[in-house]
Design a protein around this motif. Structure first.
Motif, PDB file in Angstrom:
ATOM      1  N   ASP A 170       0.825  -1.216   0.000  1.00 26.29           N
ATOM      2  CA  ASP A 170       0.000   0.000   0.000  1.00 26.29           C
ATOM      3  C   ASP A 170       0.858   1.264   0.000  1.00 26.29           C
ATOM      4  O   ASP A 170       0.633   2.177  -0.786  1.00 26.29           O
ATOM      5  CB  ASP A 170      -0.928   0.029   1.222  1.00 26.29           C
ATOM      6  CG  ASP A 170      -1.990  -1.054   1.128  1.00 26.29           C
ATOM      7  OD1 ASP A 170      -2.165  -1.617   0.022  1.00 26.29           O
ATOM      8  OD2 ASP A 170      -2.626  -1.359   2.153  1.00 26.29           O
ATOM      9  N   LYS A 174       2.601   1.867  -3.141  1.00 25.67           N
ATOM     10  CA  LYS A 174       1.647   1.865  -4.270  1.00 25.67           C
ATOM     11  C   LYS A 174       2.047   0.839  -5.339  1.00 25.67           C
ATOM     12  O   LYS A 174       2.050   1.128  -6.544  1.00 25.67           O
ATOM     13  CB  LYS A 174       1.533   3.259  -4.886  1.00 25.67           C
ATOM     14  CG  LYS A 174       1.097   4.325  -3.885  1.00 25.67           C
ATOM     15  CD  LYS A 174       0.654   5.576  -4.620  1.00 25.67           C
ATOM     16  CE  LYS A 174       0.082   6.681  -3.777  1.00 25.67           C
ATOM     17  NZ  LYS A 174       0.345   6.759  -2.373  1.00 25.67           N
ATOM     18  N   LYS A 217       0.558  -1.641  -6.405  1.00 25.71           N
ATOM     19  CA  LYS A 217      -0.534  -2.107  -7.276  1.00 25.71           C
ATOM     20  C   LYS A 217      -0.721  -1.193  -8.483  1.00 25.71           C
ATOM     21  O   LYS A 217      -1.318  -1.595  -9.475  1.00 25.71           O
ATOM     22  CB  LYS A 217      -1.845  -2.188  -6.491  1.00 25.71           C
ATOM     23  CG  LYS A 217      -1.898  -3.418  -5.595  1.00 25.71           C
ATOM     24  CD  LYS A 217      -3.250  -3.568  -4.945  1.00 25.71           C
ATOM     25  CE  LYS A 217      -3.256  -4.786  -4.050  1.00 25.71           C
ATOM     26  NZ  LYS A 217      -4.129  -4.642  -2.903  1.00 25.71           N
ATOM     27  N   ASP A 218      -0.217   0.051  -8.377  1.00 26.69           N
ATOM     28  CA  ASP A 218      -0.376   0.988  -9.503  1.00 26.69           C
ATOM     29  C   ASP A 218       0.520   0.586 -10.669  1.00 26.69           C
ATOM     30  O   ASP A 218       1.711   0.319 -10.470  1.00 26.69           O
ATOM     31  CB  ASP A 218       0.020   2.420  -9.088  1.00 26.69           C
ATOM     32  CG  ASP A 218      -0.971   2.998  -8.097  1.00 26.69           C
ATOM     33  OD1 ASP A 218      -1.899   2.261  -7.700  1.00 26.69           O
ATOM     34  OD2 ASP A 218      -0.794   4.165  -7.715  1.00 26.69           O
ATOM     35  N   ASP A 219      -0.010   0.617 -11.871  1.00 30.23           N
ATOM     36  CA  ASP A 219       0.778   0.253 -13.051  1.00 30.23           C
ATOM     37  C   ASP A 219       1.981   1.173 -13.235  1.00 30.23           C
ATOM     38  O   ASP A 219       3.038   0.759 -13.684  1.00 30.23           O
ATOM     39  CB  ASP A 219      -0.095   0.318 -14.317  1.00 30.23           C
ATOM     40  CG  ASP A 219      -1.110  -0.815 -14.340  1.00 30.23           C
ATOM     41  OD1 ASP A 219      -0.880  -1.804 -13.603  1.00 30.23           O
ATOM     42  OD2 ASP A 219      -2.121  -0.710 -15.055  1.00 30.23           O
ATOM     43  N   THR A 250       3.878   2.548 -11.094  1.00 28.20           N
ATOM     44  CA  THR A 250       4.902   2.542 -10.047  1.00 28.20           C
ATOM     45  C   THR A 250       6.255   2.074 -10.589  1.00 28.20           C
ATOM     46  O   THR A 250       6.344   1.041 -11.249  1.00 28.20           O
ATOM     47  CB  THR A 250       4.460   1.615  -8.890  1.00 28.20           C
ATOM     48  OG1 THR A 250       3.221   2.091  -8.421  1.00 28.20           O
ATOM     49  CG2 THR A 250       5.463   1.611  -7.759  1.00 28.20           C
TER      50      THR A 250
END
Ligand code: GAL
Length: 355
Positions: A144, A147, A149-151, A153
């Motif tokens: 978290d 981040k 999970k963000d593409d 990142t």
């Protein structure tokens, strides 16, 4: 016995004590691993107080500073001294099989406390926190915060630290965290520059702060991490004593609150709570020793009163002789944001103790 029980109950009510009295007062032997780490002092103290409030006589012994032969002989002595129930937090989970044979011979029930005692048929019950969940909480916190999970990142550099390889909990702490983090290492969103990702490579004997510090110092010089060198984004540490060693090495090489990597921990030991306040550790997983003690008292009371012992897990913890019926308490995440509410407002620490 009746009068004593009534008095204890009354006393507990007046003190708003959560422990329940047992109908049968008993002698309980409690064996703890070390006095050099705050959590075990807290555990021993809370457990003794709550068992006594429930009407029992308590023999509490610490095995010096993680000294296995001392723990073995203390347990043997408690068994020959005819305690009614044993509560044991092992140093080395696999080193007590012979010592506990006496408990089997004398039919003394043994409750494994926090850490599971392996390869012994003497263990009747296990009381702990949800250790796998502790690891998952740490792993998810990293996902978290960074981040992942963000593409969009960009890859983040991570180093991994866990605890003592002879502690069964490590399989759950490290396993739980890696079940979350491994997919990101596989996809390249997390990069471990040292290449040290196996449990055996990242273990810390006796959860020692000094050992963790030495390993972090080695990583800093071999990889070239530093505020002006290779960026270190995150360090997974399974607990606070290990995190403290990591923090010592990082601050000695120029890191401060402004450039500190994300760093996990567990226990909410006082030095770590202070570091969280100063920005030199990011989180810790709080395992309230009062809650665990409370649970163990309920289990001990049920054992001595010959009642059904409260458990909530009969699948997870196999000690090599079979699954041990367990009670798993719930851990809580602590960060700068909820530290006051969870640790101070609840009366666990005074403001002054963690200043
Ligand atoms: C573990 C325990 C942790 C931590 C560590 C070092 O077994 O679950 O809370 O304290 O030992 O003592």
């Amino acid at each position: 016995m009746k009068i004593k029980t009534t008095l204890t109950t009354l006393c507990c009510a007046v003190l708003a004590c959560t422990a329940f009295s047992a109908a049968n007062a008993a002698t309980i032997g409690v064996s703890m691993p070390t006095q050099s780490l705050q959590r075990w002092n807290q555990d021993g103290h809370n457990l003794k107080a709550q068992l006594e409030a429930a009407g029992h006589k308590v023999e509490l012994l610490y095995a010096g500073d993680n000294d296995i032969p001392t723990q073995v002989s203390q347990i043997e002595n408690m068994i020959s001294g005819d305690v009614d129930v044993l509560v044991v937090a092992p140093i080395d989970g696999g080193a007590l099989t012979t010592a506990l044979q006496g408990a089997i011979d004398k039919a003394i029930p043994v409750v494994s406390y926090d850490r599971l005692i392996m390869n012994s048929k003497a263990i009747s019950y296990y009381a702990t926190f949800d250790n796998y969940k502790v690891g998952q909480i740490q792993g998810n916190f990293i996902v978290d915060q960074l981040k992942l999970k963000d593409d969009a990142t960009t890859p983040k550099n991570i180093e991994l630290f866990t605890g003592s390889i002879d502690d069964n909990n490590v399989n759950f702490f490290f396993g739980g965290a890696m079940d979350i983090l491994q997919p990101y290492l596989d996809s390249g969103k997390l990069v471990c520059k040292s290449g040290q990702t196996k449990k055996e490579q990242v273990a810390t004997l006796n959860w020692s702060t000094e050992e963790a510090q030495k390993r972090m110092e080695n990583l800093i010089s071999s990889v070239g991490y530093g505020p002006d060198g290779v960026k270190l984004d995150v360090v997974l540490s399974s607990n606070d004593s290990v995190a403290n060693g990591v923090t010592n090495a990082l601050t000695a090489s120029g890191y401060n609150a402004d450039n500190f990597p994300l760093l996990t921990g567990q226990d909410c030991d006082k030095p770590s709570v202070k570091n969280i306040k100063r920005g030199l550790q990011t989180m810790s997983v709080f395992k309230d020793t009062r809650v665990l003690a409370d649970q163990v008292v309920k289990m001990v009371n049920a054992i001595v009163d010959n009642k059904e012992v409260p458990v909530n897990d009969t699948k997870t913890y196999n000690n090599g002789t079979g699954v041990i019926p367990s009670y798993l308490c719930s851990p809580i995440v602590v960060t700068k944001d909820n530290l006051k509410e969870v640790l101070i407002d609840s009366g666990y620490y005074t403001e002054k103790e963690v200043k």
